[in-house]
Scaffold this active site. Structure first.
Site, PDB file in Angstrom:
ATOM      1  NE  ARG A   1      29.214  45.351  50.336  1.00 40.65           N
ATOM      2  CZ  ARG A   1      30.180  44.447  50.150  1.00 40.65           C
ATOM      3  NH1 ARG A   1      31.316  44.552  50.806  1.00 40.65           N
ATOM      4  NH2 ARG A   1      29.989  43.437  49.336  1.00 40.65           N
TER       5      ARG A   1
ATOM      6  CD  GLU B   1      31.935  48.430  53.720  1.00 37.46           C
ATOM      7  OE1 GLU B   1      32.282  49.186  52.788  1.00 37.46           O
ATOM      8  OE2 GLU B   1      32.127  47.207  53.740  1.00 37.46           O
TER       9      GLU B   1
ATOM     10  NE  ARG C   1      41.447  48.825  51.314  1.00 37.63           N
ATOM     11  CZ  ARG C   1      41.800  49.365  52.462  1.00 37.63           C
ATOM     12  NH1 ARG C   1      42.335  50.582  52.503  1.00 37.63           N
ATOM     13  NH2 ARG C   1      41.619  48.713  53.598  1.00 37.63           N
ATOM     14  CG  HIS C   2      36.296  50.955  51.880  1.00 39.63           C
ATOM     15  ND1 HIS C   2      37.560  50.918  52.404  1.00 39.63           N
ATOM     16  CD2 HIS C   2      35.796  49.700  51.951  1.00 39.63           C
ATOM     17  CE1 HIS C   2      37.831  49.665  52.781  1.00 39.63           C
ATOM     18  NE2 HIS C   2      36.772  48.908  52.525  1.00 39.63           N
TER      19      HIS C   2
ATOM     20  CD  GLU D   1      39.088  42.303  49.229  1.00 39.08           C
ATOM     21  OE1 GLU D   1      39.413  42.421  50.420  1.00 39.08           O
ATOM     22  OE2 GLU D   1      37.907  42.248  48.835  1.00 39.08           O
TER      23      GLU D   1
ATOM     24  CB  SER E   1      35.934  38.521  48.033  1.00 38.03           C
ATOM     25  OG  SER E   1      36.713  39.017  49.030  1.00 38.03           O
TER      26      SER E   1
ATOM     27  NE  ARG F   1      38.080  48.364  46.866  1.00 37.31           N
ATOM     28  CZ  ARG F   1      38.083  47.685  47.999  1.00 37.31           C
ATOM     29  NH1 ARG F   1      38.707  46.515  48.085  1.00 37.31           N
ATOM     30  NH2 ARG F   1      37.455  48.152  49.052  1.00 37.31           N
TER      31      ARG F   1
HETATM   32  P1  AMO Z   1      33.345  41.471  49.253  1.00 37.32           P
HETATM   33  O1  AMO Z   1      32.570  42.061  50.362  1.00 37.32           O
HETATM   34  O2  AMO Z   1      34.790  41.175  49.539  1.00 37.32           O
HETATM   35  O3  AMO Z   1      32.718  40.085  48.776  1.00 37.32           O
HETATM   36  O4  AMO Z   1      33.251  42.416  47.990  1.00 37.32           O
HETATM   37  C1  AMO Z   1      33.759  42.028  46.727  1.00 37.32           C
HETATM   38  C2  AMO Z   1      34.605  43.119  46.091  1.00 37.32           C
HETATM   39  O5  AMO Z   1      33.839  44.322  45.980  1.00 37.32           O
HETATM   40  C3  AMO Z   1      34.690  45.455  46.141  1.00 37.32           C
HETATM   41  N1  AMO Z   1      34.243  46.242  47.297  1.00 37.32           N
HETATM   42  C4  AMO Z   1      34.196  47.588  47.328  1.00 37.32           C
HETATM   43  N2  AMO Z   1      34.518  48.511  46.404  1.00 37.32           N
HETATM   44  C5  AMO Z   1      34.343  49.804  46.726  1.00 37.32           C
HETATM   45  N3  AMO Z   1      33.845  50.231  47.909  1.00 37.32           N
HETATM   46  C6  AMO Z   1      33.518  49.338  48.872  1.00 37.32           C
HETATM   47  N4  AMO Z   1      32.997  49.771  50.045  1.00 37.32           N
HETATM   48  C7  AMO Z   1      33.681  47.953  48.604  1.00 37.32           C
HETATM   49  N5  AMO Z   1      33.433  46.827  49.294  1.00 37.32           N
HETATM   50  C8  AMO Z   1      33.791  45.808  48.488  1.00 37.32           C
HETATM   51  C9  AMO Z   1      36.081  44.942  46.377  1.00 37.32           C
HETATM   52  C10 AMO Z   1      35.821  43.538  46.885  1.00 37.32           C
HETATM   53  O6  AMO Z   1      36.914  42.684  46.622  1.00 37.32           O
HETATM   54  N6  AMO Z   1      29.671  38.151  48.276  1.00 37.32           N
HETATM   55  C11 AMO Z   1      31.115  38.359  48.258  1.00 37.32           C
HETATM   56  C12 AMO Z   1      31.726  37.985  46.930  1.00 37.32           C
HETATM   57  C13 AMO Z   1      31.713  36.507  46.622  1.00 37.32           C
HETATM   58  O7  AMO Z   1      32.181  35.705  47.423  1.00 37.32           O
HETATM   59  O8  AMO Z   1      31.245  36.158  45.518  1.00 37.32           O
HETATM   60  C14 AMO Z   1      31.394  39.841  48.541  1.00 37.32           C
HETATM   61  O9  AMO Z   1      30.549  40.692  48.442  1.00 37.32           O
HETATM   62  O10 AMO Z   1      36.763  44.934  45.134  1.00 37.32           O
END
Ligand code: AMO
Length: 443
Positions: free
Chosen positions: A220, A222, A228-229, A366, A369, A417
């Site tokens: 990601r 981001e 948490r990221h 969270e 998702s 997480r």
């Molecule tokens: P989403 O983008 O919400 O959904 O990601 C799913 C889960 O991945 C974890 N997560 C992260 N953990 C650590 N660092 C990050 N930058 C980060 N971003 C996300 C979280 C999050 O809940 N395709 C959809 C899933 C689906 O619908 O099946 C998706 O990627 O725990």
């Protein structure tokens, strides 16, 4: 000495009166008059070595031994005097009277951090800069023992549910799903992108296997500086076909989470207790519509949501509320507005402005998702257009449904997480072996 087999520290209580060979790290060495004590650890535990003054060879061999030396000893397993048996970490009731001691390897210089303390007492940057060394610390290692059990349990739960494990590509030709949070890389003479979700591929897998799961790296781009990221994490994904609705998906995720927690509770009791934590109780996970959560936040906390989207403060508050009202550490929030979910989300049958989706929150954050997806090619094409995207960019994806696919759904679960919240770690980075963030690419 060469031919003797190694005994693990865990096994020493069964070897009373025998001479065994141990190998491991020196946790600490203490000199009491003419006696030398060494706390030795291996992957199975810790035990006290004692070197008596009437063994000048061993005294001589031990004279330079310091913390974090790697040593091998042959020694007699003896009962440990009762007054000494008050240290929970040590192998109870046993000490080793050293016959011979040899140094296997030693640090060139003093270690940059003292790993022998239960609590390292260093800040996050120091911990991560010295990550490999820090892993020798008992509490740091506990994080990754638990992490290992989470991965194993996820795998086990998925297989028990007849999900087939797949591995999908992480190098992609186009950044179709959105664009903004993709890392662009050079791929021979053209651009490529690192996968920010296995979403399309797991749906493709589902269309043949019905049920698939993946434990895979997610990238990601981001620019977040939060607790948490991270920019690279391990996703626990699943996708399942022939569902009656999103409830089936939540049921499966709930079953999976309970399996993970149960296993960690049983296998990692000692690790959890180092953190003074327990796994969540085995209670039903409440399911609350996001619009109802919005009302709860307004009434209970005087908090208004912007664009009906719940922020991290709202997530914390709703978890606090659910814990108080239902005794649950987890909660599903359901039916997110269409505007907040990806184009592939199934609209609610009775309300096109909401989707058959959910987030799973755990102790304020969270962790997953998911939702039901659109499985009709025409409807999907229309939705792609509604989102201002070009269907021709999605032809491989739409093809999955053009040839027929069942109603289906799934989730993406963040592995780190789960561990972060299980141990109440200040940052997700403590639960990532070698985390990557905006600033950090090493070690
Ligand atoms: P989403 O983008 O919400 O959904 O990601 C799913 C889960 O991945 C974890 N997560 C992260 N953990 C650590 N660092 C990050 N930058 C980060 N971003 C996300 C979280 C999050 O809940 N395709 C959809 C899933 C689906 O619908 O099946 C998706 O990627 O725990």
């Amino acid at each position: 000495m060469e031919s003797k087999k190694r005994t693990l520290i865990r096994e020493t209580p069964d070897c009373m009166g025998e001479t065994v060979r141990l190998q491991g790290w020196v946790d600490i060495r203490r000199d009491h008059g003419k006696l030398v004590f060494i706390d030795l650890r291996d992957r199975t535990g810790e035990v006290q070595l004692i070197i008596l003054p009437d063994n000048p060879g061993a005294i001589e061999a031990a004279k330079d031994v310091r913390s974090e030396f790697l040593i091998e000893v042959d020694g007699l397993v003896k009962e440990r005097p009762a007054k000494m048996q008050n240290d929970a970490v040590k192998t109870g009731g046993v000490e080793i009277e050293v016959v011979e001691l040899r140094i296997i390897a030693k640090p060139e210089t003093e270690l940059p951090i003292d790993v022998s303390q239960t609590d390292l007492g260093v800040n996050l940057d120091t911990l991560l800069n010295n990550r490999t060394i820090a892993l020798r610390n008992v509490k740091v290692r506990a994080v990754f023992s638990i992490y290992s059990e989470v991965l194993r349990s996820y795998d086990e739960a998925m297989r028990a549910g007849e999900f087939v494990e797949i591995k999908t590509p992480k190098i992609l030709g186009s950044a179709t799903e959105g664009g903004a949070n993709f890392f662009k890389i050079k791929y021979f003479d053209r651009d490529a992108f690192l996968a920010q979700s296995p979403q399309f591929y797991k749906q493709a897998g589902m269309s043949a296997f019905e049920r698939v799961f993946e434990i895979g790296t997610v990238f990601r781009a981001e620019p977040h500086f939060t607790t948490r990221h991270v920019n690279e994490y391990t996703g626990l994904d699943a996708e399942m076909g022939f569902i009656d609705g999103v409830t089936d998906v939540m049921d499966e995720l709930e079953r999976t989470m309970k399996h993970i927690f149960r296993n960690v509770g049983i296998s990692c009791e000692a690790e959890l207790s180092l953190y003074g934590e327990a796994v969540p109780g085995d209670v039903e996970i409440p399911r609350i519509r996001l619009s109802d959560a919005e009302d709860i936040l307004r009434k209970e906390y005087g908090k208004e949501l912007e664009n009906h989207d719940i922020d991290s403060e709202g997530e914390r508050m709703i978890c606090e509320y659910v814990k108080k009202e239902y005794g649950s550490d987890l909660v599903f929030l359901t039916h997110y507005p269409t505007s907040l979910r990806p184009f592939y989300s199934m609209p609610s049958p009775d309300d096109a402005l909401t989707t058959e989706t959910f987030d799973l929150l755990f102790r304020g954050v969270e962790i997953a998702s998911g939702g039901q997806r659109i499985h009709d090619a025409e409807m999907l094409t229309g939705n792609i257009r509604k989102f201002g995207l070009d269907p021709s960019d999605f032809s491989d994806y739409i093809d999955i449904f053009r040839y027929g696919a069942p109603p289906h759904g799934g989730w993406g679960l963040g592995s780190e997480r789960i561990v972060q919240k299980m141990l109440t770690l200040g940052s997700i980075k403590e639960a990532v072996l070698y985390p990557r963030d905006v600033k950090r690419l090493a070690p």
